[in-house]
Scaffold this motif. Structure first.
Motif, PDB file in Angstrom:
ATOM      1  N   THR A 106     104.393  56.035  31.074  1.00  0.00           N
ATOM      2  CA  THR A 106     105.646  56.893  30.925  1.00  0.00           C
ATOM      3  C   THR A 106     106.889  55.844  30.876  1.00  0.00           C
ATOM      4  O   THR A 106     107.233  55.406  31.983  1.00  0.00           O
ATOM      5  N   PRO A 107     107.117  55.178  29.853  1.00  0.00           N
ATOM      6  CA  PRO A 107     108.176  54.062  29.957  1.00  0.00           C
ATOM      7  C   PRO A 107     109.417  54.494  30.713  1.00  0.00           C
ATOM      8  O   PRO A 107     110.080  53.608  31.217  1.00  0.00           O
ATOM      9  N   SER A 108     109.879  55.493  30.419  1.00  0.00           N
ATOM     10  CA  SER A 108     111.263  55.759  31.145  1.00  0.00           C
ATOM     11  C   SER A 108     111.270  55.978  32.618  1.00  0.00           C
ATOM     12  O   SER A 108     112.194  55.625  33.270  1.00  0.00           O
ATOM     13  N   LEU A 147     116.799  57.992  27.756  1.00  0.00           N
ATOM     14  CA  LEU A 147     116.039  58.606  26.495  1.00  0.00           C
ATOM     15  C   LEU A 147     117.323  59.040  25.770  1.00  0.00           C
ATOM     16  O   LEU A 147     117.187  58.955  24.335  1.00  0.00           O
ATOM     17  N   PHE A 201     119.167  56.258  24.019  1.00  0.00           N
ATOM     18  CA  PHE A 201     118.037  55.465  23.038  1.00  0.00           C
ATOM     19  C   PHE A 201     118.529  56.316  21.651  1.00  0.00           C
ATOM     20  O   PHE A 201     118.615  55.824  20.561  1.00  0.00           O
ATOM     21  N   GLY A 225     107.801  56.558  19.729  1.00  0.00           N
ATOM     22  CA  GLY A 225     107.800  58.065  20.209  1.00  0.00           C
ATOM     23  C   GLY A 225     106.436  58.494  20.141  1.00  0.00           C
ATOM     24  O   GLY A 225     106.302  59.741  20.120  1.00  0.00           O
ATOM     25  N   TYR A 226     105.620  57.786  20.800  1.00  0.00           N
ATOM     26  CA  TYR A 226     104.221  58.140  21.380  1.00  0.00           C
ATOM     27  C   TYR A 226     103.472  59.045  20.090  1.00  0.00           C
ATOM     28  O   TYR A 226     102.926  60.036  20.500  1.00  0.00           O
ATOM     29  N   TYR A 283     107.221  62.159  18.673  1.00  0.00           N
ATOM     30  CA  TYR A 283     108.830  62.318  18.460  1.00  0.00           C
ATOM     31  C   TYR A 283     109.273  61.023  18.025  1.00  0.00           C
ATOM     32  O   TYR A 283     108.736  60.025  17.825  1.00  0.00           O
ATOM     33  N   SER A 298     106.743  50.297  20.478  1.00  0.00           N
ATOM     34  CA  SER A 298     106.166  50.999  21.262  1.00  0.00           C
ATOM     35  C   SER A 298     104.857  51.669  20.271  1.00  0.00           C
ATOM     36  O   SER A 298     103.775  51.114  20.070  1.00  0.00           O
ATOM     37  N   ALA A 299     104.595  52.975  20.089  1.00  0.00           N
ATOM     38  CA  ALA A 299     103.665  53.720  19.377  1.00  0.00           C
ATOM     39  C   ALA A 299     103.654  52.983  17.818  1.00  0.00           C
ATOM     40  O   ALA A 299     102.749  53.000  16.983  1.00  0.00           O
ATOM     41  N   HIS A 339     111.799  49.194  28.106  1.00  0.00           N
ATOM     42  CA  HIS A 339     111.187  49.690  26.905  1.00  0.00           C
ATOM     43  C   HIS A 339     112.138  49.933  25.653  1.00  0.00           C
ATOM     44  O   HIS A 339     111.665  49.920  24.539  1.00  0.00           O
ATOM     45  N   PHE A 340     113.242  50.310  26.211  1.00  0.00           N
ATOM     46  CA  PHE A 340     114.268  50.970  25.409  1.00  0.00           C
ATOM     47  C   PHE A 340     115.298  50.121  24.913  1.00  0.00           C
ATOM     48  O   PHE A 340     115.642  49.951  23.597  1.00  0.00           O
TER      49      PHE A 340
HETATM   50  N1  NFK Z   1     108.216  60.326  27.167  1.00  0.00           N
HETATM   51  C1  NFK Z   1     108.511  58.915  27.064  1.00  0.00           C
HETATM   52  C2  NFK Z   1     109.104  58.549  26.049  1.00  0.00           C
HETATM   53  C3  NFK Z   1     108.683  57.544  25.184  1.00  0.00           C
HETATM   54  O1  NFK Z   1     107.227  56.902  25.545  1.00  0.00           O
HETATM   55  C4  NFK Z   1     109.178  56.778  23.846  1.00  0.00           C
HETATM   56  C5  NFK Z   1     110.465  57.177  23.646  1.00  0.00           C
HETATM   57  C6  NFK Z   1     111.231  56.786  22.617  1.00  0.00           C
HETATM   58  C7  NFK Z   1     110.683  55.753  21.821  1.00  0.00           C
HETATM   59  C8  NFK Z   1     109.224  55.384  22.336  1.00  0.00           C
HETATM   60  C9  NFK Z   1     108.499  55.745  23.255  1.00  0.00           C
HETATM   61  N2  NFK Z   1     107.470  55.424  23.639  1.00  0.00           N
HETATM   62  C10 NFK Z   1     106.359  55.134  22.792  1.00  0.00           C
HETATM   63  O2  NFK Z   1     106.201  55.072  21.774  1.00  0.00           O
HETATM   64  C11 NFK Z   1     108.912  58.574  28.300  1.00  0.00           C
HETATM   65  O3  NFK Z   1     109.736  59.440  29.130  1.00  0.00           O
HETATM   66  O4  NFK Z   1     108.937  57.302  28.564  1.00  0.00           O
END
Ligand code: NFK
Length: 326
Positions: free
Chosen positions: A27-29, A41, A44, A96-97, A100, A163-164, A280-281
């Motif tokens: 959970t990067p946040s 979030l 971002f 966005g995993y 999203y 990320s994803a 991460h953001f």
């Molecule tokens: N639910 C995750 C959000 C997250 O991982 C994320 C959000 C925006 C862009 C990339 C992300 N992570 C991986 O794709 C969190 O709370 O960190």
């Protein structure tokens, strides 16, 4: 707790973590140091939306260009001012995993890069639950092929993902382009805060809309493919930059470092960079700032893309890529 160290496949360090800790690691946040999780979030998403509005208002663009027949097969293309089609292209795959985010809030680097003569493509793909991992990987491959076919005179396609999105971009290292009829002119990979082994997330909440089985996770893990059946680089000169933020979680650090190490042993021209004091953001939202230190310093690849392209390194020193073994 130490989750570092390059263990073999069987002794993967994440397997020693309890469910709660594994959830936190992915959970990067939860690892941000300046703003709280929710505010990070929100910020971002706001910065991404603002950058996209600005890019669409100020740059020449073609939006929602179909790269296939699917409703979600769309890219946005942002052009430099120079009238040419022989630009370098940066193709950005948002994160966005896989559930999203969208291209409509992901044009972070468009203004700084187009100002330096780089065309930027922001890719849309069908996030879960509509899309599966296999479909998303195929969409990114098809969007890259589309760019190559539409701009055959391009001066290189640089695949960048966050990320994803870094995972999806990394899968392109393993793509057999034969069935696509053209091999894209891939000249570099910029993999930012990515995940390369999906197995640890199968048992986390991330997998709820993805419904990945262990087999599906392996099939879509570039780390697993490189270890199980090393794919020879199609172009061993193509640089792969694996980048992680200082405030990414230890598991994200481990994933990046191990992927970089595996790339090196398998003959890729890989390089690893930990970016100082960013999470991460921030690592992505800083890309909106043309004069931000991250856009100027030597390890940062974006200006380097333009510098490599023009054959000049300007204020940026060339990156020393580490070769072979380590
Ligand atoms: N639910 C995750 C959000 C997250 O991982 C994320 C959000 C925006 C862009 C990339 C992300 N992570 C991986 O794709 C969190 O709370 O960190």
């Amino acid at each position: 707790m130490d989750v570092s160290g390059a263990g073999g496949w069987d002794e993967a360090p994440w397997k020693k973590l309890c469910a709660e800790e594994l959830e936190k690691q992915y959970t990067p946040s939860k690892w941000t140091v300046r703003l709280g999780a929710e505010e990070t979030l929100k910020t971002f998403s706001q910065i991404g939306s603002q950058a996209t509005s600005k890019a669409r208002a100020t740059r020449r663009s073609q939006l929602h260009v179909p790269y296939g027949d699917g409703k979600g097969d769309k890219i946005d293309i942002y052009f430099p001012d120079v009238a040419s089609e022989a630009w370098p292209f940066l193709v950005f795959v948002h994160g966005g995993y896989w559930q999203y985010g969208s291209k409509d809030e992901s044009a972070f680097m468009v203004n700084p890069l187009t100002a330096q003569g780089v065309a930027v493509v922001v890719v849309a793909y069908d996030i879960a639950p509509k899309g599966t991992l296999d479909q998303m990987v195929d969409q990114v491959a098809r969007s890259t092929v589309f760019v190559q076919k539409r701009y055959p005179c391009n001066e290189g396609i640089y695949l960048c993902g966050h990320s994803a999105g870094a995972h999806l971009a990394a899968m392109m290292l393993l793509t057999n382009w034969t069935k696509h009829g053209v091999t894209p002119n891939l000249r570099g990979f910029l993999l930012i805060s990515g995940i390369y082994d999906l197995e640890p997330i199968v048992s986390t909440s991330v997998n709820a809309p993805l419904h990945m089985t262990l087999e599906g996770a392996r099939r879509n893990s570039p780390q697993w493919h490189l270890e199980a059946a090393p794919v020879k680089p199609a172009d061993p000169a193509c640089p792969v930059l694996v980048i992680v933020g200082q405030h990414d979680s230890p598991e994200f650090h481990r994933q990046s470092r191990e992927f970089y190490q595996t790339l090196c042993t398998r003959g890729w021209k890989a390089s690893f960079e930990e970016l100082h004091d960013v999470d991460h953001f921030e690592i992505i939202w800083n890309l909106t700032q043309e004069d931000d230190v991250l856009n100027q310093v030597e390890p940062w690849p974006f200006p380097l893309v333009a510098a490599i392209h023009s054959g000049q390194h300007g204020p940026f020193s060339p990156i020393e890529f580490e070769e072979g073994s380590f």
